[in-house]
Design an enzyme around this catalytic site. Structure first.
Site, short mmCIF file in Angstrom:
data_model
loop_
_atom_site.label_atom_id
_atom_site.label_comp_id
_atom_site.label_asym_id
_atom_site.label_seq_id
_atom_site.Cartn_x
_atom_site.Cartn_y
_atom_site.Cartn_z
N PRO A 10 57.49 -39.88 -5.66
CA PRO A 10 57.84 -39.93 -6.97
C PRO A 10 58.11 -38.12 -6.85
O PRO A 10 57.52 -37.40 -6.04
CB PRO A 10 56.57 -39.86 -7.14
CG PRO A 10 55.68 -40.08 -7.02
CD PRO A 10 56.23 -40.52 -5.30
N ASN A 11 58.85 -38.20 -8.15
CA ASN A 11 59.90 -36.38 -8.38
C ASN A 11 60.47 -36.29 -6.99
O ASN A 11 61.31 -35.69 -7.28
CB ASN A 11 58.78 -35.95 -8.55
CG ASN A 11 58.22 -35.96 -9.72
OD1 ASN A 11 58.20 -36.92 -10.95
ND2 ASN A 11 56.38 -35.75 -9.46
N ARG A 18 64.55 -29.40 -9.76
CA ARG A 18 63.28 -29.08 -9.53
C ARG A 18 62.87 -28.22 -8.42
O ARG A 18 62.60 -28.43 -7.23
CB ARG A 18 61.92 -30.18 -8.82
CG ARG A 18 60.92 -30.20 -9.31
CD ARG A 18 60.51 -32.02 -8.16
NE ARG A 18 59.04 -31.58 -7.86
CZ ARG A 18 58.42 -32.58 -6.81
NH1 ARG A 18 58.87 -32.86 -6.55
NH2 ARG A 18 57.27 -32.59 -7.34
N TYR A 23 61.74 -26.96 -3.32
CA TYR A 23 62.27 -28.00 -2.43
C TYR A 23 63.53 -27.53 -2.01
O TYR A 23 64.32 -28.36 -1.62
CB TYR A 23 61.80 -28.84 -3.40
CG TYR A 23 60.42 -29.14 -3.57
CD1 TYR A 23 59.50 -28.94 -2.14
CD2 TYR A 23 60.15 -29.10 -5.19
CE1 TYR A 23 58.15 -30.06 -2.64
CE2 TYR A 23 58.76 -29.27 -5.11
CZ TYR A 23 57.44 -29.72 -4.10
OH TYR A 23 56.16 -29.69 -4.71
N ASN A 74 58.20 -39.10 2.92
CA ASN A 74 58.23 -38.04 2.24
C ASN A 74 57.39 -38.92 0.75
O ASN A 74 58.00 -39.03 -0.24
CB ASN A 74 58.76 -37.24 1.46
CG ASN A 74 58.38 -35.73 0.97
OD1 ASN A 74 57.27 -35.78 0.03
ND2 ASN A 74 59.33 -34.86 0.50
N ALA A 77 53.40 -36.77 -4.47
CA ALA A 77 52.40 -36.03 -4.75
C ALA A 77 51.05 -37.32 -4.34
O ALA A 77 50.14 -37.50 -4.20
CB ALA A 77 51.93 -35.67 -6.09
N ASP A 87 47.36 -48.20 2.55
CA ASP A 87 47.60 -49.59 3.97
C ASP A 87 48.65 -50.10 3.96
O ASP A 87 48.48 -50.67 5.21
CB ASP A 87 46.53 -49.67 2.62
CG ASP A 87 45.04 -49.39 2.72
OD1 ASP A 87 44.89 -49.12 3.20
OD2 ASP A 87 43.86 -50.18 1.81
N GLU A 98 55.45 -38.41 8.56
CA GLU A 98 55.50 -37.54 7.43
C GLU A 98 56.01 -36.55 6.92
O GLU A 98 55.93 -35.70 7.88
CB GLU A 98 53.45 -37.61 6.72
CG GLU A 98 53.73 -36.86 5.90
CD GLU A 98 51.74 -37.09 5.49
OE1 GLU A 98 51.05 -37.26 6.58
OE2 GLU A 98 51.40 -35.32 4.47
N HIS A 100 57.31 -33.19 4.46
CA HIS A 100 57.68 -32.23 3.33
C HIS A 100 58.17 -31.30 3.32
O HIS A 100 58.30 -30.29 4.46
CB HIS A 100 56.54 -31.88 2.84
CG HIS A 100 54.62 -32.70 3.18
ND1 HIS A 100 54.45 -33.98 2.04
CD2 HIS A 100 53.74 -33.14 3.98
CE1 HIS A 100 53.58 -34.63 2.58
NE2 HIS A 100 53.47 -34.75 3.12
N LEU A 101 58.93 -30.87 2.53
CA LEU A 101 59.93 -29.69 2.32
C LEU A 101 59.13 -28.44 2.41
O LEU A 101 59.76 -27.68 3.25
CB LEU A 101 60.50 -30.29 0.72
CG LEU A 101 62.02 -31.35 1.15
CD1 LEU A 101 61.75 -31.65 -0.73
CD2 LEU A 101 63.39 -31.27 1.83
N SER A 102 57.93 -28.08 1.47
CA SER A 102 57.05 -27.26 0.85
C SER A 102 56.38 -27.34 2.47
O SER A 102 55.94 -28.59 3.17
CB SER A 102 56.66 -27.47 0.18
OG SER A 102 55.67 -28.09 -0.09
N ARG A 107 49.34 -24.20 0.13
CA ARG A 107 50.27 -24.07 -1.47
C ARG A 107 48.86 -24.33 -1.37
O ARG A 107 47.85 -23.58 -1.51
CB ARG A 107 51.03 -25.35 -1.72
CG ARG A 107 52.49 -24.79 -1.21
CD ARG A 107 53.66 -25.73 -1.58
NE ARG A 107 53.41 -25.83 -3.19
CZ ARG A 107 54.60 -26.39 -3.31
NH1 ARG A 107 54.63 -27.51 -2.25
NH2 ARG A 107 54.35 -27.56 -5.04
C1 DQA Z 1 55.85 -32.80 -1.12
C2 DQA Z 1 54.64 -31.72 -1.66
C3 DQA Z 1 53.77 -32.18 -3.07
O1 DQA Z 1 53.00 -31.94 -2.63
C4 DQA Z 1 54.74 -32.34 -4.15
O2 DQA Z 1 53.74 -33.43 -4.62
C5 DQA Z 1 55.75 -33.21 -3.50
C6 DQA Z 1 56.56 -32.53 -2.43
C7 DQA Z 1 56.69 -31.39 -0.69
O3 DQA Z 1 57.99 -33.04 -0.14
O4 DQA Z 1 56.85 -30.41 -0.01
O5 DQA Z 1 56.43 -34.50 -4.80
O6 DQA Z 1 55.91 -33.64 -0.85
#
Ligand code: DQA
Length: 158
Positions: A10-11, A18, A23, A74, A77, A87, A98, A100-102, A107
């Site tokens: 998502p997002n 964003r 990010y 990624n 949230a 699952d 896994e 994550h950009l950040s 955080r």
């Molecule tokens: C994220 C970190 C998550 O907490 C956040 O909800 C995202 C992006 C990251 O790539 O840092 O949507 O996964």
């Protein structure tokens, strides 16, 4: 040729505008282009998919079951509460990385816990888009190792 499924949750379709301080400024297409370039360099196929819906991500994993050799995800949230996705990743039966950009560990407290973390082979956080290309390269090596091929033949194709 091995196939890696790269899933964006998502997002992440909003990359580019964003929260660029967390990010970056690349769009999702820019990131996917870099992923595809690195995949070609290390001799694997990639399929990049994004959805804002947990069920759609699960559908992708189930549809491609048996036809993918690894997953880079990624989960946005969903990382923090997506137990159905967790699952589905387990059920995929292939190694998962896994991304994550950040740096989620630096955080808000709710971002510091990943429900996926004990399911996955490893986690990369805080390296921006480079985390994805590092993950694809690492996954190519993991798949090659499992197939009994020396990793440096895959990482430095002729
Ligand atoms: C994220 C970190 C998550 O907490 C956040 O909800 C995202 C992006 C990251 O790539 O840092 O949507 O996964």
């Amino acid at each position: 040729m091995a196939t890696i499924l790269v899933l964006h949750g998502p997002n992440l379709n909003a990359l580019g505008w964003r929260n660029p301080e967390h990010y970056g400024t690349l769009t999702l297409d820019d990131v996917n282009r870099r992923i595809a370039e690195r995949a070609a360099m290390v001799g694997v196929e990639v399929e990049c998919l994004q959805s804002n819906h947990e069920g759609a991500l699960i559908d992708y994993l189930q549809e491609r079951r048996g036809r993918i050799d690894g997953v880079v995800i990624n989960a946005g949230a969903l990382t923090h509460y997506g137990l159905a996705l967790k699952d589905a990743l387990t059920d995929a039966g292939v190694p998962v990385i896994e991304v994550h950009l950040s740096n989620i560990h630096a955080r808000e407290s709710w971002r510091r816990h990943s429900v996926l973390a004990d399911t996955v082979r490893g986690q990369i956080a805080g390296l921006g888009w480079r985390g994805y290309t590092a993950a694809v390269e690492a996954m190519a090596g993991i798949i090659a190792d499992a197939a009994g091929n020396p990793a440096d033949e895959i990482e430095n194709p002729a």
